[in-house]
Write an enzyme that holds these catalytic residues in place. Structure first.
Site, PDB file in Angstrom:
ATOM      1  N   GLU A  90       0.826  -1.203   0.000  1.00  0.00           N
ATOM      2  CA  GLU A  90       0.000   0.000   0.000  1.00  0.00           C
ATOM      3  C   GLU A  90       0.862   1.255   0.000  1.00  0.00           C
ATOM      4  O   GLU A  90       1.950   1.268   0.573  1.00  0.00           O
ATOM      5  CB  GLU A  90      -0.915  -0.017   1.231  1.00  0.00           C
ATOM      6  CG  GLU A  90      -1.924  -1.155   1.122  1.00  0.00           C
ATOM      7  CD  GLU A  90      -2.868  -1.290   2.307  1.00  0.00           C
ATOM      8  OE1 GLU A  90      -3.939  -1.872   2.120  1.00  0.00           O
ATOM      9  OE2 GLU A  90      -2.536  -0.828   3.410  1.00  0.00           O
ATOM     10  N   CYS A 103       3.480   8.558   0.491  1.00  0.00           N
ATOM     11  CA  CYS A 103       4.092   7.660   1.464  1.00  0.00           C
ATOM     12  C   CYS A 103       4.287   6.292   0.788  1.00  0.00           C
ATOM     13  O   CYS A 103       3.323   5.699   0.305  1.00  0.00           O
ATOM     14  CB  CYS A 103       3.159   7.564   2.671  1.00  0.00           C
ATOM     15  SG  CYS A 103       3.716   6.403   3.904  1.00  0.00           S
ATOM     16  N   CYS A 110       6.580  -6.602   7.469  1.00  0.00           N
ATOM     17  CA  CYS A 110       7.657  -5.999   8.251  1.00  0.00           C
ATOM     18  C   CYS A 110       8.022  -6.944   9.398  1.00  0.00           C
ATOM     19  O   CYS A 110       7.151  -7.549  10.009  1.00  0.00           O
ATOM     20  CB  CYS A 110       7.223  -4.653   8.812  1.00  0.00           C
ATOM     21  SG  CYS A 110       8.548  -3.805   9.682  1.00  0.00           S
ATOM     22  N   CYS A 114       6.315  -3.886  15.660  1.00  0.00           N
ATOM     23  CA  CYS A 114       5.968  -2.840  16.631  1.00  0.00           C
ATOM     24  C   CYS A 114       4.527  -3.060  17.088  1.00  0.00           C
ATOM     25  O   CYS A 114       3.642  -3.344  16.273  1.00  0.00           O
ATOM     26  CB  CYS A 114       6.115  -1.460  16.010  1.00  0.00           C
ATOM     27  SG  CYS A 114       7.785  -1.150  15.392  1.00  0.00           S
ATOM     28  N   CYS A 117       1.432  -1.217  15.411  1.00  0.00           N
ATOM     29  CA  CYS A 117       1.405  -1.115  13.950  1.00  0.00           C
ATOM     30  C   CYS A 117       0.797  -2.357  13.318  1.00  0.00           C
ATOM     31  O   CYS A 117       1.179  -3.485  13.610  1.00  0.00           O
ATOM     32  CB  CYS A 117       2.820  -0.913  13.428  1.00  0.00           C
ATOM     33  SG  CYS A 117       2.918  -0.957  11.636  1.00  0.00           S
ATOM     34  N   GLY A 159       6.902  -1.590   6.097  1.00  0.00           N
ATOM     35  CA  GLY A 159       8.293  -2.017   6.124  1.00  0.00           C
ATOM     36  C   GLY A 159       9.232  -1.036   6.786  1.00  0.00           C
ATOM     37  O   GLY A 159       8.891   0.123   7.024  1.00  0.00           O
ATOM     38  N   GLU A 160      10.406  -1.537   7.116  1.00  0.00           N
ATOM     39  CA  GLU A 160      11.470  -0.730   7.724  1.00  0.00           C
ATOM     40  C   GLU A 160      12.521  -0.477   6.633  1.00  0.00           C
ATOM     41  O   GLU A 160      13.245  -1.404   6.236  1.00  0.00           O
ATOM     42  CB  GLU A 160      12.060  -1.484   8.929  1.00  0.00           C
ATOM     43  CG  GLU A 160      13.405  -0.995   9.412  1.00  0.00           C
ATOM     44  CD  GLU A 160      13.456   0.495   9.724  1.00  0.00           C
ATOM     45  OE1 GLU A 160      12.623   0.976  10.497  1.00  0.00           O
ATOM     46  OE2 GLU A 160      14.346   1.179   9.171  1.00  0.00           O
ATOM     47  N   SER A 213      11.624   6.811  14.715  1.00  0.00           N
ATOM     48  CA  SER A 213      10.401   6.361  15.366  1.00  0.00           C
ATOM     49  C   SER A 213      10.796   5.911  16.777  1.00  0.00           C
ATOM     50  O   SER A 213      11.268   4.802  16.974  1.00  0.00           O
ATOM     51  CB  SER A 213       9.845   5.198  14.526  1.00  0.00           C
ATOM     52  OG  SER A 213       8.672   4.724  15.076  1.00  0.00           O
ATOM     53  N   LEU A 214      10.623   6.798  17.761  1.00  0.00           N
ATOM     54  CA  LEU A 214      11.159   6.541  19.108  1.00  0.00           C
ATOM     55  C   LEU A 214      10.091   5.921  20.017  1.00  0.00           C
ATOM     56  O   LEU A 214      10.268   4.839  20.550  1.00  0.00           O
ATOM     57  CB  LEU A 214      11.691   7.861  19.695  1.00  0.00           C
ATOM     58  CG  LEU A 214      12.392   7.752  21.043  1.00  0.00           C
ATOM     59  CD1 LEU A 214      13.622   6.871  20.975  1.00  0.00           C
ATOM     60  CD2 LEU A 214      12.760   9.138  21.575  1.00  0.00           C
ATOM     61  N   CYS A 332      -0.884   6.453   9.821  1.00  0.00           N
ATOM     62  CA  CYS A 332       0.352   5.843  10.326  1.00  0.00           C
ATOM     63  C   CYS A 332       0.039   4.583  11.112  1.00  0.00           C
ATOM     64  O   CYS A 332      -0.803   4.599  12.007  1.00  0.00           O
ATOM     65  CB  CYS A 332       1.066   6.802  11.271  1.00  0.00           C
ATOM     66  SG  CYS A 332       1.883   8.115  10.440  1.00  0.00           S
TER      67      CYS A 332
HETATM   68  S1  SF4 Z   1       5.933   0.834  12.624  1.00  0.00           S
HETATM   69 FE1  SF4 Z   1       7.239   0.570  10.820  1.00  0.00          FE
HETATM   70  S2  SF4 Z   1       8.939  -0.674  11.588  1.00  0.00           S
HETATM   71 FE2  SF4 Z   1       7.287  -0.906  13.091  1.00  0.00          FE
HETATM   72  S3  SF4 Z   1       6.130  -2.751  12.415  1.00  0.00           S
HETATM   73 FE3  SF4 Z   1       5.161  -0.949  11.469  1.00  0.00          FE
HETATM   74  S4  SF4 Z   1       6.081  -0.806   9.446  1.00  0.00           S
HETATM   75 FE4  SF4 Z   1       7.433  -2.090  10.710  1.00  0.00          FE
END
Ligand code: SF4
Length: 342
Positions: A90, A103, A110, A114, A117, A159-160, A213-214, A332
């Site tokens: 996406e 974006c 991923c 997290c 997410c 994804g990261e 991303s803290l 997000c």
């Molecule tokens: S916030 Fe970013 S790094 Fe964390 S699981 Fe979601 S996509 Fe992956």
């Protein structure tokens, strides 16, 4: 052999020279593909026919195709793309006053998992090739009217990006090349959980804007919210940021998803102030965006405001980012790709 669409100009030149054509043909082709977004060989008027024939055997089909578009009430559009190598990803287009931000996703799923997410729920399936990351940009660009143009690109989708470092750097080089997409690196943001060595490599290769991303002000909380913190604790990540050669007057962005009862107290804000002392940064607070299956809660508006006010009282530039496109799971942390399939 790497997809022609994923080749940097120097690599394309090598390929074209090896085929027996002069170097300038590579720049012409690069400009058609990346600068003008033309992928039909018959439209590339200045290329000789015998080269087009050669290219026809080597130019694979376009790497992504649009599966569906979902429009949110606030004008945000979520695009679901089917990858020709399989899987759904996406991308999100966010119109703001003078900006049109796209974006992009860098992985299918991923591995970071997290807690806040939805993409993390998919698990990691594979890295996207540079052609698949660029393909999202080109597909969206082709859908825009003549009066519209993507002004900013953020790598904050599925994804990261730093776990797919090579393809992320390759994409950025093509996007910022004057004969490619010609986007300024200042208009591109890479958001990351903070993988120290890869962060240094990326920033030294191409100084785009970085968002860390803290999401927590102590390791115990961050370990819980972001399992990657067990490998790279907060201090190590922040030390890396401090070492990066940030140009004068530039700042890093710190993203902090506020989750009720997890990281949203004034005590957390106090710890955050101590932690970020000495780092040139601005803080973006993002009230958690709920999604199906998550038990986490968004804090009240009052809690968000008090958190923000405290950080501001300590001279941190702090903004609350109310994510766009929440009604269509485009905000997000809400992208799901394959999860959206029945
Ligand atoms: S916030 Fe970013 S790094 Fe964390 S699981 Fe979601 S996509 Fe992956």
């Amino acid at each position: 052999m790497r997809d022609l669409l994923a080749l940097e100009l120097a690599e394309l030149e090598e390929r074209i020279l090896a085929w027996g054509y002069p170097r300038f043909r590579a720049r012409q082709l690069f400009l058609w593909l990346h600068g003008k977004g033309v992928f039909q060989l018959e439209e590339m008027q200045n290329l000789p026919n015998d080269l087009k024939k050669r290219l026809a055997q080597n130019l694979p089909s376009f790497p992504v195709s649009l599966e569906k578009t979902i429009q949110a009430d606030d004008g945000t559009q979520k695009f679901q793309f089917r990858l020709h190598r399989g899987g759904l990803i996406e991308s999100v287009l966010i119109p703001e006053e003078k900006r049109l931000t796209l974006c992009l996703s860098t992985q299918l799923g991923c591995a970071m998992n997290c807690l806040f997410c939805r993409t993390g729920d998919m698990g990691w399936k594979r890295n996207l090739g540079a052609e698949e990351i660029l393909g999202q940009y080109y597909a969206v660009r082709a859908m825009l009217s003549n009066k519209q143009a993507v002004t900013h690109v953020v790598f904050m989708g599925m994804g990261e990006p730093l776990e797919n470092l090579e393809n992320t750097i390759r994409t950025l080089k093509i996007m910022t090349h004057p004969s490619g997409c010609a986007l300024s690196p200042r208009r591109i943001t890479v958001s990351t959980v903070g993988i120290p060595m890869n962060l240094e490599i990326l920033f030294r290769e191409i100084p785009v804007a970085i968002t860390l991303s803290l999401n927590a002000a102590d390791n115990e909380t961050r370990n819980r919210l972001m399992p990657i913190n067990r490998r790279y604790p907060i201090e190590e990540v922040l030390d890396t940021l401090k070492r990066l050669p940030l140009p004068p007057r530039k700042r890093f962005a710190i993203a902090y998803v506020l989750i009720q009862g997890e990281n949203d107290t004034l005590q957390d804000a106090r710890h955050l102030v101590r932690l970020l002392h000495g780092l040139r940064c601005k803080i973006n607070l993002i009230p958690f965006n709920p999604y199906p299956g998550s038990t986490l809660k968004r804090p009240s508006d009052e809690a968000v405001l008090s958190f923000q006010n405290f950080l501001r009282s300590k001279a941190f530039s702090t903004h609350v980012r109310f994510s766009r496109g929440q009604d269509v799971l485009a905000a997000c942390g809400q992208l799901g790709g394959d999860l959206d399939q029945p």
